[in-house]
Write an enzyme that holds these catalytic residues in place. Structure first.
Site, PDB file in Angstrom:
ATOM      1  N   CYS A   1      66.456  46.462  -0.254  1.00 35.55           N
ATOM      2  CA  CYS A   1      66.487  47.819  -0.828  1.00 35.55           C
ATOM      3  C   CYS A   1      66.168  48.880   0.218  1.00 35.55           C
ATOM      4  CB  CYS A   1      65.508  47.919  -1.988  1.00 35.55           C
ATOM      5  SG  CYS A   1      63.842  47.458  -1.525  1.00 35.55           S
TER       6      CYS A   1
ATOM      7  N   GLU B   1      61.355  50.428  -9.458  1.00 29.07           N
ATOM      8  CA  GLU B   1      61.680  50.421  -8.021  1.00 29.07           C
ATOM      9  C   GLU B   1      63.160  50.062  -7.927  1.00 29.07           C
ATOM     10  OE1 GLU B   1      59.440  51.153  -5.807  1.00 29.07           O
ATOM     11  OE2 GLU B   1      57.608  50.906  -6.960  1.00 29.07           O
TER      12      GLU B   1
ATOM     13  N   GLU C   1      75.316  51.915  -2.432  1.00 25.86           N
ATOM     14  CA  GLU C   1      74.507  50.822  -1.901  1.00 25.86           C
ATOM     15  C   GLU C   1      75.382  49.576  -1.806  1.00 25.86           C
ATOM     16  OE1 GLU C   1      71.479  48.961  -4.409  1.00 25.86           O
ATOM     17  OE2 GLU C   1      70.072  49.088  -2.728  1.00 25.86           O
TER      18      GLU C   1
ATOM     19  N   LYS D   1      59.959  38.125 -15.988  1.00 25.90           N
ATOM     20  CA  LYS D   1      61.353  37.687 -16.134  1.00 25.90           C
ATOM     21  C   LYS D   1      61.975  37.735 -14.741  1.00 25.90           C
ATOM     22  CE  LYS D   1      65.421  38.429 -16.521  1.00 25.90           C
ATOM     23  NZ  LYS D   1      66.412  37.827 -15.616  1.00 25.90           N
TER      24      LYS D   1
ATOM     25  N   SER E   1      68.382  47.133  -9.736  1.00 23.58           N
ATOM     26  CA  SER E   1      69.389  48.166  -9.485  1.00 23.58           C
ATOM     27  C   SER E   1      69.085  49.441 -10.281  1.00 23.58           C
ATOM     28  CB  SER E   1      70.769  47.642  -9.890  1.00 23.58           C
ATOM     29  OG  SER E   1      70.766  47.360 -11.276  1.00 23.58           O
ATOM     30  N   THR E   2      69.638  50.543  -9.821  1.00 19.82           N
ATOM     31  CA  THR E   2      69.462  51.819 -10.518  1.00 19.82           C
ATOM     32  C   THR E   2      70.126  51.749 -11.894  1.00 19.82           C
ATOM     33  OG1 THR E   2      69.350  52.947  -8.404  1.00 19.82           O
ATOM     34  CG2 THR E   2      69.905  54.309 -10.307  1.00 19.82           C
TER      35      THR E   2
HETATM   36  P1  NAD Z   1      69.658  43.916 -11.233  1.00 17.59           P
HETATM   37  O1  NAD Z   1      69.254  45.275 -11.649  1.00 17.59           O
HETATM   38  O2  NAD Z   1      71.007  43.443 -11.570  1.00 17.59           O
HETATM   39  O3  NAD Z   1      68.642  42.836 -11.865  1.00 17.59           O
HETATM   40  C1  NAD Z   1      67.250  42.929 -11.698  1.00 17.59           C
HETATM   41  C2  NAD Z   1      66.568  42.154 -12.815  1.00 17.59           C
HETATM   42  O4  NAD Z   1      66.850  42.810 -14.057  1.00 17.59           O
HETATM   43  C3  NAD Z   1      67.061  40.718 -12.976  1.00 17.59           C
HETATM   44  O5  NAD Z   1      65.979  39.894 -13.329  1.00 17.59           O
HETATM   45  C4  NAD Z   1      68.050  40.836 -14.130  1.00 17.59           C
HETATM   46  O6  NAD Z   1      68.221  39.635 -14.843  1.00 17.59           O
HETATM   47  C5  NAD Z   1      67.369  41.886 -14.993  1.00 17.59           C
HETATM   48  N1  NAD Z   1      68.259  42.604 -15.915  1.00 17.59           N
HETATM   49  C6  NAD Z   1      69.609  42.788 -15.815  1.00 17.59           C
HETATM   50  N2  NAD Z   1      70.054  43.494 -16.885  1.00 17.59           N
HETATM   51  C7  NAD Z   1      68.975  43.781 -17.651  1.00 17.59           C
HETATM   52  C8  NAD Z   1      68.783  44.499 -18.877  1.00 17.59           C
HETATM   53  N3  NAD Z   1      69.802  45.063 -19.523  1.00 17.59           N
HETATM   54  N4  NAD Z   1      67.534  44.604 -19.372  1.00 17.59           N
HETATM   55  C9  NAD Z   1      66.485  44.055 -18.719  1.00 17.59           C
HETATM   56  N5  NAD Z   1      66.599  43.348 -17.572  1.00 17.59           N
HETATM   57  C10 NAD Z   1      67.832  43.215 -17.035  1.00 17.59           C
HETATM   58  O7  NAD Z   1      69.368  43.831  -9.664  1.00 17.59           O
HETATM   59  P2  NAD Z   1      69.667  42.615  -8.693  1.00 17.59           P
HETATM   60  O8  NAD Z   1      71.132  42.515  -8.478  1.00 17.59           O
HETATM   61  O9  NAD Z   1      68.918  41.417  -9.142  1.00 17.59           O
HETATM   62  O10 NAD Z   1      68.936  43.135  -7.340  1.00 17.59           O
HETATM   63  C11 NAD Z   1      69.515  44.023  -6.447  1.00 17.59           C
HETATM   64  C12 NAD Z   1      69.035  45.447  -6.684  1.00 17.59           C
HETATM   65  O11 NAD Z   1      67.603  45.501  -6.642  1.00 17.59           O
HETATM   66  C13 NAD Z   1      69.487  46.405  -5.593  1.00 17.59           C
HETATM   67  O12 NAD Z   1      69.948  47.601  -6.166  1.00 17.59           O
HETATM   68  C14 NAD Z   1      68.225  46.665  -4.785  1.00 17.59           C
HETATM   69  O13 NAD Z   1      68.200  47.874  -4.079  1.00 17.59           O
HETATM   70  C15 NAD Z   1      67.180  46.594  -5.834  1.00 17.59           C
HETATM   71  N6  NAD Z   1      65.858  46.319  -5.229  1.00 17.59           N
HETATM   72  C16 NAD Z   1      64.969  47.353  -5.147  1.00 17.59           C
HETATM   73  C17 NAD Z   1      63.718  47.135  -4.554  1.00 17.59           C
HETATM   74  C18 NAD Z   1      62.699  48.251  -4.456  1.00 17.59           C
HETATM   75  O14 NAD Z   1      61.539  47.957  -4.197  1.00 17.59           O
HETATM   76  N7  NAD Z   1      63.069  49.505  -4.646  1.00 17.59           N
HETATM   77  C19 NAD Z   1      63.397  45.865  -4.050  1.00 17.59           C
HETATM   78  C20 NAD Z   1      64.342  44.848  -4.158  1.00 17.59           C
HETATM   79  C21 NAD Z   1      65.572  45.086  -4.755  1.00 17.59           C
END
Ligand code: NAD
Length: 494
Positions: free
Chosen positions: A285, A251, A383, A176, A230-231
């Site tokens: 990240c 992650e 963040e 996804k 995201s966390t």
């Molecule tokens: P996000 O958590 O909003 O979304 C990530 C994914 O989860 C997307 O595909 C989104 O559609 C999906 N999602 C959202 N709500 C969901 C739910 N309730 N159930 C299941 N899936 C759901 O994150 P984002 O805004 O896309 O990305 C930015 C974040 O990602 C930042 O916090 C960043 O630090 C983190 N990140 C971490 C790493 C790592 O390796 N640690 C790498 C890249 C990004």
């Protein structure tokens, strides 16, 4: 022209003409660049069914690892042929500079080739030390169907840190991607099918997180959920996977520190700090979003850093000379601005960038350096996910370590010093999964990648990156007349 996609299930595109779709507009100019099907629970059901069937009855999990590796290498070669097309999709949807998008595609190929090799070396254990008539064998087996949920900042690269490793272990996947940046995941899946990876092994369902992401993480047919994001969402994923006792590897976010001591190579440290906060527009990240600098060199260091920042080119991501492109979307752009405004209200001084360096038209934010940041300020703790650097000065190694660890996150930090004692003392004391010494945003395929604390758990890359997608089975073989076990003699009597 707008690219239009359906879901990719069992090696076929479906629902391309669905009335429910998501239009991705360019973050640069607001023009439509792609149309993705807006998935539903039934699309996830169909994709999990395909992945389940491919795992339970298909050839993939039982195939010789060498044969799987050959297909993975073909996939990587096909991606290399399509490098420019894929890179341009990434630029259109993410807004990142074209030359970085090309480098992302090279990384994708390297990740797939590395995973293919790892798959051939994956092995279990044998014990011949457990008694004269007994042999213990530990098999390392594929965990099953993997639900992969990824974010928007490195769409292809994050896909490639998970899917090829799962495949090399013998798993099948349902991916996804982010609703903002689904193009490359769909194209990568299409290319996997083109090179002969069997149907049902790589499936992609597009749509919103609360609908399809949630349906995937909570699906009973999924054995492991591998999430990057995201966390906040990570916590929901862990709960939802736990509901059906699936494993979760997450992650999550970060608030990394670039820690510069007075004996550092200043020009190296300046370029490291610059890269750490500006790469991928700070939407990274592992960004070094806090600069901890020794008081005795702070003024000189910041002067050089601000000068270096002035040399960065901000603008059209398709321009070959652009260093910093657009923020992903308007809401995120405004959130980054909000962080700068709050920091100023809380007393931080803007050394460069700031609100005057933002341009709503194109969602551009000039790298911003905020001096005088204390741990009580929100920009030290939250963040931002943009090119906004919070600067705090320190006077001793103990203070530097305490400041660096004063965060709920634990993903990546860098330490800059020419003294090996300082480097190792700090590296060992940092509570992060990754530490760079005299380098930053660096990496090697062999080194595990992942965090601690609110940055999540689970590891990508390295041998651990493949082991994540496996489970262990113990086989105890008794030969000759049975002499141990229940109803016979206790094992210890042998
Ligand atoms: P996000 O958590 O909003 O979304 C990530 C994914 O989860 C997307 O595909 C989104 O559609 C999906 N999602 C959202 N709500 C969901 C739910 N309730 N159930 C299941 N899936 C759901 O994150 P984002 O805004 O896309 O990305 C930015 C974040 O990602 C930042 O916090 C960043 O630090 C983190 N990140 C971490 C790493 C790592 O390796 N640690 C790498 C890249 C990004």
């Amino acid at each position: 022209m707008t690219r239009s996609y359906g879901h990719f299930i069992a090696n076929q595109f479906t629902n391309a003409d669905s009335p429910n779709f998501i239009t991705r507009v360019s973050p640069v100019n607001g023009e439509a660049v792609a149309r993705f099907a807006e998935g539903s629970t039934s699309d996830i059901d169909a994709a999990v069914r395909a992945a389940r069937q491919a795992f339970d009855t298909g050839p993939w999990p039982k195939m010789d690892a060498g044969a799987r590796a050959a297909l993975l290498h073909k996939w990587s070669a096909k991606i290399a042929e399509n490098r420019e097309k894929l890179a341009r999709i990434e630029v259109e949807e993410v807004g990142k500079p074209i030359r970085y998008a090309r480098a992302d595609m090279d990384t994708v190929c390297a990740l797939i080739d590395y995973a293919a090799g790892l798959g051939m070396h994956s092995h279990g254990l044998a014990y011949s030390s457990i008694g004269p008539n007994r042999t213990g064998v530990v098999l390392r087996e594929p965990v099953g169907v993997v639900g992969v949920i990824v974010p928007w900042n490195f769409p292809a690269e994050t896909f490639a840190k998970k899917v090829p490793f799962a495949l090399a272990a013998g798993c099948t996947c349902v991916v996804k991607p982010s609703e903002f940046t689904s193009g490359t995941a769909l194209e990568l899946a299409r290319l996997a099918a083109e090179v002969g990876i069997p149907e049902g092994v790589v499936n992609v369902v597009t749509g919103y997180g609360h609908a399809v992401g949630n349906a995937l993480s909570g699906h009973n047919g999924v054995d492991l959920v591998s999430f990057t994001g995201s966390t906040r969402v990570g916590k929901q994923i862990i709960a939802s996977a736990g509901e059906h006792t699936a494993r979760a590897a997450v992650e999550l976010g970060g608030k990394g520190a670039t820690i510069v001591f007075d004996d550092a190579d200043i020009s190296d440290a300046v370029s490291g700090a610059l890269m750490s906060i500006s790469f991928n527009q700070g939407e990274c990240c592992v960004a070094g979003s806090r600069l901890l600098v020794h008081s005795s060199i702070a003024d000189t260091f910041l002067k050089k850093l601000v000068e270096a920042m002035a040399g960065l080119r901000i603008g059209d991501p398709f321009d070959e000379s652009t260093d910093i492109g657009s923020m992903i979307h308007g809401d995120h752009f405004r959130s980054v601005i909000g962080h700068i405004e709050t920091a100023q209200k809380e007393g931080a001084a803007v050394l460069c960038g700031g609100l005057s360096g933002t341009k709503e038209d194109g969602l551009l934010i000039t790298p911003t350096v905020l001096d005088g940041v204390s741990p009580s300020m929100s920009v030290f703790r939250q963040e931002v996910f943009g090119p906004v650097l919070a600067v705090t000065r320190f006077d001793s190694i103990e203070e530097a370590i305490a400041l660096a660890n004063d965060t709920e996150y634990g993903l990546a930090n860098s330490v800059w010093s020419k003294n090996i004692d300082t480097v190792m003392t700090v590296a060992k004391a940092l509570r992060s999964g990754i530490v760079w010494a005299n380098t930053a945003l660096d990496g090697a395929l062999q080194l595990p990648f992942g965090g601690n604390g609110k940055s999540g758990f689970g590891r990508e890359l390295g041998e651990a990156g493949l082991e994540e997608f496996t489970s262990l089975k113990s086989i105890l073989i008794h030969t000759g007349k049975r002499t141990t076990g229940f109803g016979v003699a206790p094992a210890v009597s042998e």
